[in-house]
Design an enzyme around this catalytic site. Sequence first.
Site, PDB file in Angstrom:
ATOM      1  N   LYS A 209       0.887  -1.162   0.000  1.00 46.69           N
ATOM      2  CA  LYS A 209       0.000   0.000   0.000  1.00 46.69           C
ATOM      3  C   LYS A 209       0.919   1.204   0.000  1.00 46.69           C
ATOM      4  O   LYS A 209       1.583   1.495   0.985  1.00 46.69           O
ATOM      5  CB  LYS A 209      -0.884  -0.023   1.239  1.00 46.69           C
ATOM      6  CG  LYS A 209      -1.861   1.114   1.313  1.00 46.69           C
ATOM      7  CD  LYS A 209      -2.705   0.982   2.572  1.00 46.69           C
ATOM      8  CE  LYS A 209      -3.705   2.098   2.681  1.00 46.69           C
ATOM      9  NZ  LYS A 209      -4.493   1.988   3.918  1.00 46.69           N
TER      10      LYS A 209
ATOM     11  N   LYS B 188      -1.709  -1.603  -4.179  1.00 49.74           N
ATOM     12  CA  LYS B 188      -2.439  -0.396  -4.532  1.00 49.74           C
ATOM     13  C   LYS B 188      -1.529   0.801  -4.424  1.00 49.74           C
ATOM     14  O   LYS B 188      -0.588   0.752  -3.617  1.00 49.74           O
ATOM     15  CB  LYS B 188      -3.688  -0.230  -3.658  1.00 49.74           C
ATOM     16  CG  LYS B 188      -3.396   0.103  -2.195  1.00 49.74           C
ATOM     17  CD  LYS B 188      -4.591  -0.027  -1.315  1.00 49.74           C
ATOM     18  CE  LYS B 188      -5.410   1.234  -1.286  1.00 49.74           C
ATOM     19  NZ  LYS B 188      -6.434   1.233  -0.232  1.00 49.74           N
TER      20      LYS B 188
HETATM   21 ZN   LIG Z   1      -5.849   2.917   7.784  1.00 45.19          ZN
END
Ligand SMILES: [Zn+2]
Length: 321
Positions: free
Chosen positions: A191, A244
């Site tokens: 992430k 992502k």
């Molecule tokens: Zn979070």
Amino acid sequence: MNVIDGVNDFIFPIFVYESELNYQNSLRLQYLNDSKVFIKNISAFVQKLIDLRICNILIFGIPAKRDSFGASSFDKNGITQKSIKTIKANFGSRVNIISDVCICQYNTSGHCGVHSNDVVNNIKDPKNMGILKIDNDKTLNVLGKISLSLSESGTDFIAPSSMMDGQIFYLKKILENNGFDNVKIMSYSSKHNSSLYVPFRNNNFFKADFIDKSSYQNSFYNLRESIREAIMDVDEGADWIMIKPSLWYMDLVKAVKSYIEKPLVVQNVSGEYAFIQAAAEKRWLNKKEWYVLFFMSMRRAGADKIISYFIFELLNKVSDN
Ligand SMILES: [Zn+2]
């Protein structure tokens, strides 16, 4: 290949609101509205998704109130827990529920971890002076409580997103020790720290300020670190690995795919959704063409599953054109 052929691999993110007022206020912002639902309407909402053949959902609960600790994140009657119970009671195994595990939508700071009492005082970097530090291990403890309460509510997957070190190993053990071996883990392995999440935050957390999460989210400068995180998460017991944002990270998707055998999930995030929507409103591009380009490029790079806000519109409206 028709992009719709992959519908079983689509995962649709939904935001379930505990407060009707927050829900109505959020709708007025007019972004990501297809993903928003007030808790009382959750069954009719999920039925609509099933009618569109969407059967994988990623749930984010939006609580009516936030506090400094984010205590409602692990409350048995918290918003995500209530949503899971209602969906499972009405639809059982027809819906695969993936539940976000984090505290940033429940606490007042918007950070994904619990603050320690220390502050960072890096005199070489004045930007970092006086910033509150995140306590990794205290956060793991809270993530454990959240994961258990979601599992007790009937979730199929937990999706730890706070990017704490060792979170997959820790949560896997907790699930196993409490008889939840059947609950799977989708890990947000990579992430990346990015402003591409801002439309999501502004819509659901009502926080317009930029929050610096660089001390625990991945840096986009470091491809090797992201690959390493994904491999480590598989070793620690993750069932699915997730990356992502998507569009500017396709090199990473391709690289990670060559290192792991677990399903690779790629999330197309709110900022990526926002710029296509904004350009389409100005008639600068053909939305359907861009949706298809987006999805096919993720597939080519190696995405086994795709999380995207586009899915609803793609299946509901655009596919008929
Ligand atoms: Zn979070």
